[in-house]
Design a protein around this motif. Sequence first.
Motif, PDB file in Angstrom:
ATOM      1  N   HIS A 198      27.707  10.052  -2.983  1.00 22.24           N
ATOM      2  CA  HIS A 198      29.106  10.590  -3.499  1.00 22.24           C
ATOM      3  C   HIS A 198      29.904  11.740  -4.459  1.00 22.24           C
ATOM      4  O   HIS A 198      31.113  12.182  -3.823  1.00 22.24           O
ATOM      5  CB  HIS A 198      29.584   9.924  -4.526  1.00 22.24           C
ATOM      6  N   ILE A 199      28.660  12.951  -3.340  1.00 14.93           N
ATOM      7  CA  ILE A 199      29.444  13.911  -4.127  1.00 14.93           C
ATOM      8  C   ILE A 199      28.834  14.722  -3.095  1.00 14.93           C
ATOM      9  O   ILE A 199      28.421  14.544  -2.485  1.00 14.93           O
ATOM     10  CB  ILE A 199      28.526  14.493  -5.388  1.00 14.93           C
ATOM     11  N   ASN A 200      29.500  15.671  -2.234  1.00 11.86           N
ATOM     12  CA  ASN A 200      29.418  17.112  -1.539  1.00 11.86           C
ATOM     13  C   ASN A 200      28.888  17.409  -2.257  1.00 11.86           C
ATOM     14  O   ASN A 200      28.354  18.704  -1.994  1.00 11.86           O
ATOM     15  CB  ASN A 200      30.657  17.369  -1.074  1.00 11.86           C
ATOM     16  N   ILE A 201      27.096  17.248  -1.188  1.00 10.23           N
ATOM     17  CA  ILE A 201      26.176  18.268  -1.498  1.00 10.23           C
ATOM     18  C   ILE A 201      25.251  18.256  -0.523  1.00 10.23           C
ATOM     19  O   ILE A 201      25.075  17.381   0.343  1.00 10.23           O
ATOM     20  CB  ILE A 201      25.145  18.070  -2.418  1.00 10.23           C
ATOM     21  N   PRO A 202      24.379  19.015  -0.634  1.00  3.89           N
ATOM     22  CA  PRO A 202      23.544  19.693   1.196  1.00  3.89           C
ATOM     23  C   PRO A 202      22.457  18.202   1.639  1.00  3.89           C
ATOM     24  O   PRO A 202      21.985  18.020   0.339  1.00  3.89           O
ATOM     25  CB  PRO A 202      22.927  20.916   0.842  1.00  3.89           C
ATOM     26  N   ALA A 203      22.552  18.274   2.283  1.00  4.16           N
ATOM     27  CA  ALA A 203      21.704  17.463   2.830  1.00  4.16           C
ATOM     28  C   ALA A 203      20.462  16.831   2.144  1.00  4.16           C
ATOM     29  O   ALA A 203      19.846  15.640   1.962  1.00  4.16           O
ATOM     30  CB  ALA A 203      21.149  16.634   3.922  1.00  4.16           C
ATOM     31  N   ALA A 204      19.959  18.466   2.400  1.00  8.50           N
ATOM     32  CA  ALA A 204      18.511  18.592   1.956  1.00  8.50           C
ATOM     33  C   ALA A 204      18.308  18.162   0.308  1.00  8.50           C
ATOM     34  O   ALA A 204      17.433  17.404  -0.010  1.00  8.50           O
ATOM     35  CB  ALA A 204      17.411  20.115   2.430  1.00  8.50           C
ATOM     36  N   PHE A 205      19.240  18.258  -0.187  1.00  7.67           N
ATOM     37  CA  PHE A 205      19.155  18.066  -2.063  1.00  7.67           C
ATOM     38  C   PHE A 205      19.099  16.499  -2.025  1.00  7.67           C
ATOM     39  O   PHE A 205      19.081  16.698  -2.979  1.00  7.67           O
ATOM     40  CB  PHE A 205      20.304  19.710  -2.349  1.00  7.67           C
ATOM     41  N   ARG A 206      20.199  16.617  -1.368  1.00  2.00           N
ATOM     42  CA  ARG A 206      20.470  14.719  -1.056  1.00  2.00           C
ATOM     43  C   ARG A 206      18.738  14.095  -1.382  1.00  2.00           C
ATOM     44  O   ARG A 206      19.142  13.106  -2.126  1.00  2.00           O
ATOM     45  CB  ARG A 206      21.600  14.638  -0.219  1.00  2.00           C
ATOM     46  N   MET A 207      18.097  14.396   0.252  1.00  2.00           N
ATOM     47  CA  MET A 207      16.930  13.596  -0.202  1.00  2.00           C
ATOM     48  C   MET A 207      15.887  14.123  -1.265  1.00  2.00           C
ATOM     49  O   MET A 207      15.364  12.987  -1.427  1.00  2.00           O
ATOM     50  CB  MET A 207      16.511  13.949   1.481  1.00  2.00           C
ATOM     51  N   GLN A 208      15.937  15.082  -1.873  1.00  2.00           N
ATOM     52  CA  GLN A 208      15.250  15.181  -2.786  1.00  2.00           C
ATOM     53  C   GLN A 208      15.781  14.532  -3.691  1.00  2.00           C
ATOM     54  O   GLN A 208      14.424  13.438  -4.662  1.00  2.00           O
ATOM     55  CB  GLN A 208      15.499  16.977  -3.161  1.00  2.00           C
ATOM     56  N   LEU A 209      16.578  14.363  -4.341  1.00  2.00           N
ATOM     57  CA  LEU A 209      17.114  13.922  -4.973  1.00  2.00           C
ATOM     58  C   LEU A 209      16.979  12.066  -4.988  1.00  2.00           C
ATOM     59  O   LEU A 209      16.790  11.273  -5.806  1.00  2.00           O
ATOM     60  CB  LEU A 209      19.105  13.859  -5.290  1.00  2.00           C
TER      61      LEU A 209
END
Length: 92
Positions: free
Chosen positions: A38-49
Amino acid sequence: MANKRSKKRNLLTLDADLTELAYQLHVNASRLRETATHINIPAAFRMQLLRRVQSDMNLAKSLGLELSIPEVEVFSNKDSTEKAAESLGLFD
């Protein structure tokens, strides 16, 4: 030297402790998944999370094999983990 059941659990670990840990892992994973999507973060970081979320869920599932009577699917999701916790009286 004390006998150990596995790398994760020694003979003094209670099923209630493992159930509480599995429940917390599921709660943390669901909260992190919700926040990461739900938050706006870079896709690479989102995938890591999201990989970390999957890792926590797999860890919770693997704790089912460490119970006194091993059950493979007892911690497979948050709902089944809540049922196991209720049966052990963790929410009282």
